[in-house]
Motif scaffolding. Sequence first.
Motif, PDB file in Angstrom:
ATOM      1  N   SER A 131       2.167  -3.959   9.475  1.00 46.02           N
ATOM      2  CA  SER A 131       1.586  -4.594   8.185  1.00 46.02           C
ATOM      3  C   SER A 131       1.741  -4.108   6.893  1.00 46.02           C
ATOM      4  N   LYS A 190       6.365  -5.744   5.180  1.00 46.48           N
ATOM      5  CA  LYS A 190       6.560  -6.516   3.964  1.00 46.48           C
ATOM      6  C   LYS A 190       7.724  -6.159   3.187  1.00 46.48           C
ATOM      7  N   ASN A 219       9.164  -2.812   1.138  1.00 41.70           N
ATOM      8  CA  ASN A 219       8.337  -1.445   1.258  1.00 41.70           C
ATOM      9  C   ASN A 219       9.363  -0.652   1.981  1.00 41.70           C
ATOM     10  N   ARG A 248       4.144  -3.799  -4.771  1.00 40.45           N
ATOM     11  CA  ARG A 248       4.592  -2.831  -3.697  1.00 40.45           C
ATOM     12  C   ARG A 248       4.141  -1.351  -3.692  1.00 40.45           C
TER      13      ARG A 248
END
Length: 112
Positions: free
Chosen positions: A20, A24, A27, A59
Motif C-alpha cells: 500500500s 504507489k 515511492n 510522496r
Amino acid sequence: MAGTDTEVHMCDAAVTLAFSVLGKRWNGMIVATLGSGPAPFVALRRAVTGISDTVLSDRLAELGQAGLVARTVDAGPPITVTYSLTESGEGLVPILSRLGEWASANLQVPAH
C-alpha cells in the motif's frame, strides 16, 4: 494447522500493508534514491525522472507519515530542506535491490 492459517493471514496482511506504500508509483524509486544518502528536494526531482514537483512533495509526505523518510530543515541562510531515510527506510534498501534483481531475472519489459 490453525496457527499456520493465522500466520499466513498475518503475512498476507503485512505484505498488503507494505505494498500500500511501496506499490504507489515513484515511492520505491524515491526510497532507492535516498538509499545513496540524504538529498534536497531538487536533487530528488532530478533523480526521479518524470515526477512532478507536486507528486514528489505528496510522496515524500506519505513516506514521512509511514516512518520511512525524515525531513530536515536547515534555517540557513539560505533555508534548505533535506530528505533522508529513517532506520526503517534504510531497511528497505537491500529489499528493493533484491526485488530489482528478481525483476531483471524474471520479468520481461513490455514491448511498446
